[in-house]
Scaffold this motif. Structure first.
Motif, PDB file in Angstrom:
ATOM      1  N   ARG A  72       9.820  16.306 -19.589  1.00  0.00           N
ATOM      2  CA  ARG A  72       9.582  14.987 -19.008  1.00  0.00           C
ATOM      3  C   ARG A  72       9.813  14.017 -20.162  1.00  0.00           C
ATOM      4  O   ARG A  72       9.067  14.030 -21.138  1.00  0.00           O
ATOM      5  CB  ARG A  72       8.164  14.877 -18.463  1.00  0.00           C
ATOM      6  CG  ARG A  72       7.829  15.924 -17.369  1.00  0.00           C
ATOM      7  CD  ARG A  72       6.569  15.561 -16.622  1.00  0.00           C
ATOM      8  NE  ARG A  72       6.039  16.636 -15.800  1.00  0.00           N
ATOM      9  CZ  ARG A  72       6.387  16.870 -14.525  1.00  0.00           C
ATOM     10  NH1 ARG A  72       7.294  16.120 -13.947  1.00  0.00           N
ATOM     11  NH2 ARG A  72       5.831  17.846 -13.838  1.00  0.00           N
ATOM     12  N   MET A 170      -1.173  23.040  -5.849  1.00  0.00           N
ATOM     13  CA  MET A 170      -0.417  21.914  -6.397  1.00  0.00           C
ATOM     14  C   MET A 170       0.134  21.011  -5.301  1.00  0.00           C
ATOM     15  O   MET A 170       0.239  21.400  -4.137  1.00  0.00           O
ATOM     16  CB  MET A 170       0.708  22.413  -7.296  1.00  0.00           C
ATOM     17  CG  MET A 170       0.276  22.618  -8.728  1.00  0.00           C
ATOM     18  SD  MET A 170       1.678  23.015  -9.785  1.00  0.00           S
ATOM     19  CE  MET A 170       0.902  22.901 -11.387  1.00  0.00           C
ATOM     20  N   GLY A 171       0.572  19.874  -5.724  1.00  0.00           N
ATOM     21  CA  GLY A 171       1.113  18.863  -4.824  1.00  0.00           C
ATOM     22  C   GLY A 171       0.456  17.550  -5.183  1.00  0.00           C
ATOM     23  O   GLY A 171      -0.606  17.205  -4.677  1.00  0.00           O
ATOM     24  N   ARG A 172       1.087  16.872  -6.153  1.00  0.00           N
ATOM     25  CA  ARG A 172       0.492  15.650  -6.700  1.00  0.00           C
ATOM     26  C   ARG A 172       0.256  14.600  -5.598  1.00  0.00           C
ATOM     27  O   ARG A 172      -0.798  14.011  -5.509  1.00  0.00           O
ATOM     28  CB  ARG A 172       1.423  15.089  -7.771  1.00  0.00           C
ATOM     29  CG  ARG A 172       0.727  14.324  -8.821  1.00  0.00           C
ATOM     30  CD  ARG A 172       1.649  13.793  -9.885  1.00  0.00           C
ATOM     31  NE  ARG A 172       2.999  14.326  -9.856  1.00  0.00           N
ATOM     32  CZ  ARG A 172       3.670  14.691 -10.935  1.00  0.00           C
ATOM     33  NH1 ARG A 172       3.117  14.639 -12.102  1.00  0.00           N
ATOM     34  NH2 ARG A 172       4.908  15.117 -10.835  1.00  0.00           N
ATOM     35  N   GLU A 223      -4.024  19.288  -4.473  1.00  0.00           N
ATOM     36  CA  GLU A 223      -4.321  18.587  -5.736  1.00  0.00           C
ATOM     37  C   GLU A 223      -4.482  17.073  -5.514  1.00  0.00           C
ATOM     38  O   GLU A 223      -5.321  16.424  -6.123  1.00  0.00           O
ATOM     39  CB  GLU A 223      -3.114  18.868  -6.645  1.00  0.00           C
ATOM     40  CG  GLU A 223      -3.172  18.362  -8.022  1.00  0.00           C
ATOM     41  CD  GLU A 223      -1.821  18.574  -8.727  1.00  0.00           C
ATOM     42  OE1 GLU A 223      -0.844  19.036  -8.103  1.00  0.00           O
ATOM     43  OE2 GLU A 223      -1.758  18.249  -9.909  1.00  0.00           O
TER      44      GLU A 223
HETATM   45  O1  F6P Z   1       5.852  18.069  -9.402  1.00  0.00           O
HETATM   46  C1  F6P Z   1       5.533  19.415  -9.497  1.00  0.00           C
HETATM   47  C2  F6P Z   1       4.159  19.597 -10.057  1.00  0.00           C
HETATM   48  O2  F6P Z   1       3.928  20.987 -10.172  1.00  0.00           O
HETATM   49  C3  F6P Z   1       3.022  18.922  -9.276  1.00  0.00           C
HETATM   50  O3  F6P Z   1       2.631  19.650  -8.141  1.00  0.00           O
HETATM   51  C4  F6P Z   1       1.964  18.807 -10.335  1.00  0.00           C
HETATM   52  O4  F6P Z   1       1.073  17.769 -10.046  1.00  0.00           O
HETATM   53  C5  F6P Z   1       2.769  18.509 -11.568  1.00  0.00           C
HETATM   54  O5  F6P Z   1       4.055  19.038 -11.349  1.00  0.00           O
HETATM   55  C6  F6P Z   1       2.203  19.070 -12.845  1.00  0.00           C
HETATM   56  O6  F6P Z   1       3.000  18.659 -13.904  1.00  0.00           O
HETATM   57  P1  F6P Z   1       2.921  19.234 -15.382  1.00  0.00           P
HETATM   58  O7  F6P Z   1       3.450  20.627 -15.356  1.00  0.00           O
HETATM   59  O8  F6P Z   1       3.763  18.319 -16.198  1.00  0.00           O
HETATM   60  O9  F6P Z   1       1.480  19.219 -15.742  1.00  0.00           O
END
Ligand code: F6P
Length: 323
Positions: A72, A170-172, A223
Motif C-alpha cells: 500500500r 474480513m470486509g472493511r 469487520e
Molecule cells: O481489502 C481487503 C482487506 O483484507 C480488508 O477486508 C481488510 O479490512 C484489509 O484488507 C486489511 O488490510 P491490511 O492487510 O493492510 O491490514
C-alpha cells in the motif's frame, strides 16, 4: 503497444497469481513483451521491474498471495511519486499497464492515466468483493471457502461445550464474505455493515434459539459492522444475555491466504486474458469484470464512482429464516 507491465497492489487475494500468469502468457502469445512490477506502485517508483516470460509464471496457478508482491504505497499519491513511476516505466519501455487490486489500485490507475498518456486496465482483486463493475472480485470465493471451513471447525467445539461463538470475518466496508459464509455455515445471526442490527434484536434472535433448545451458536460479525467488531458485540450481548458461555474468534489474515479455488483460478485467468485483449484492441481506462457469466469492461471512473448493493435479497431474507 509493444510492451505491457502487470502489477498487484493493495491487499493480496487468492487468484492474483492465475491472473498474472494469464496476462504474461496472453501478452506473449500476441507478440507483446511483458514485464512484472514488484510491490505495486512502490516498485514502479523504485524501478523494481523485471521482464517476464512464459517460464516466469510456471507453477503459480495454485499459489495464494502474489508472486509479484504487493504494497500500500502513499508516495504514489504525490505528483513527485507519480513522475518517478512514469520515468521508470519509460526507462523500461513499458507502454501499457494492467493493475490488479481493489479500490485504491483503481484510483491510482485513474489518476496516473489522467496525468500521463499511458493505457491502463484494472482487474478487480480483493477478497472483499466490494467493487463496482464485477459480480465477483478475485479472492472472494476462496476467502469465503476458508471462512466456511473455519466455521465448521468452530461449530465442533461450540457444540461440544455448549458455547456461543462470535466470529469476526474480513470486509472493511462490505458484508459479502459475512453473508455468504453465514448462510453456508448455518450461522445463528449475521451482523453486516450494510444492515443495522441492534444488539437488542440480536439478543432476541439468540434468546429465541435458546428457547428452542439450541445448545450452541455462531454469530458472524463482519469487520465493518457498525457495532464495533466481534469483541464489542460479544461484550454487549453478555451484559444482558448470559445463557451461553461465550467466546470470540477473529479470523483475520488467514482469510487472505491459501490456494485459490477453481472459481478464482478461472476468474483470474479470464480476467487477465481479457485485460490484455482489451489493451490490444485499444481500450484504455477500463476495468474488466464478470457480469453473469460474461466478461465485460467498465469505464474506470464509473467503476470508482459506482456503488452497488451486492448482498442478494434472497440471501438476506433467508439468513434469518434458515438459521
Ligand atoms: O481489502 C481487503 C482487506 O483484507 C480488508 O477486508 C481488510 O479490512 C484489509 O484488507 C486489511 O488490510 P491490511 O492487510 O493492510 O491490514
Amino acid at each position: 503497444i509493444n510492451k505491457i507491465a502487470v502489477f498487484t497492489s493493495g491487499g493480496d487475494a487468492p487468484g492474483m497469481n492465475p491472473c498474472i500468469r494469464a496476462v504474461v502468457r496472453t501478452g506473449i502469445y500476441y507478440g507483446l513483451k511483458v514485464a512484472g512490477i514488484r510491490q505495486g506502485y512502490q516498485g514502479m517508483i523504485e524501478n523494481n521491474i523485471v521482464d517476464m516470460d512464459n517460464h516466469s509464471v510456471s507453477n503459480i496457478l495454485q499459489l495464494g498471495g502474489t508472486i509479484l508482491k504487493t504494497a500500500r504505497c502513499l508516495e504514489f499519491k504525490t505528483p513527485e511519486g507519480m513522475q518517478k513511476a512514469y520515468d521508470n516505466l519509460k526507462k523500461n519501455k513499458i507502454d501499457a499497464l494492467v493493475g490488479i487490486g481493489g479500490d485504491g489500485t483503481f484510483t491510482g490507475l485513474e489518476r496516473f492515466s489522467s496525468k500521463f498518456d499511458i493505457p491502463v486496465i484494472g482487474v478487480p482483486g480483493t477478497i472483499d468483493n466490494d467493487l463496482y463493475g464485477s459480480d465477483y472480485t478475485l479472492g472472494f470465493d476462496t476467502a469465503t471457502n476458508t471462512v466456511i471451513e473455519a466455521i465448521d471447525k468452530i461449530r465442533d467445539t461450540a457444540e461440544s461445550h455448549a458455547r456461543l461463538f462470535f466470529v469476526e470475518v474480513m470486509g472493511r466496508d462490505a458484508g459479502c464474505i459475512a453473508l455468504r459464509a453465514g448462510i453456508a455455515g448455518g450461522a445463528e445471526a449475521i451482523m453486516l455493515p450494510e444492515k443495522d442490527t441492534s444488539i437488542k434484536d440480536l439478543i432476541a434472535t439468540l434468546a429465541a434459539g435458546a428457547a428452542k433448545n439450541k445448545t450452541s451458536g455462531i454469530v458472524i460479525v463482519a469487520e465493518g459492522d457498525k457495532n464495533g467488531g466481534a469483541f464489542n458485540v460479544a461484550k454487549r450481548v453478555k451484559e444482558v444475555f448470559n445463557f451461553y458461555d461465550t467466546k470470540v474468534t477473529i479470523l483475520g489474515h488467514l482469510q487472505r491466504g491459501g490456494s485459490p479455488s477453481s472459481f478464482d483460478r478461472i476468474l483470474g485467468s479470464r480476467m487477465g486474458f481479457a485485460a490484455v485483449k482489451a489493451l490490444i484492441a485499444g481500450e484504455h481506462r477500463k476495468t474488466v469484470g464478470l457480469r453473469g457469466n460474461e466478461i465485460v469492461l467498465t469505464d474506470i471512473v464509473e467503476a470508482l464512482n459506482g456503488h452497488e448493493f451486492k448482498l442478494e435479497d434472497d440471501l438476506m431474507e433467508m439468513s434469518t429464516i434458515l438459521a
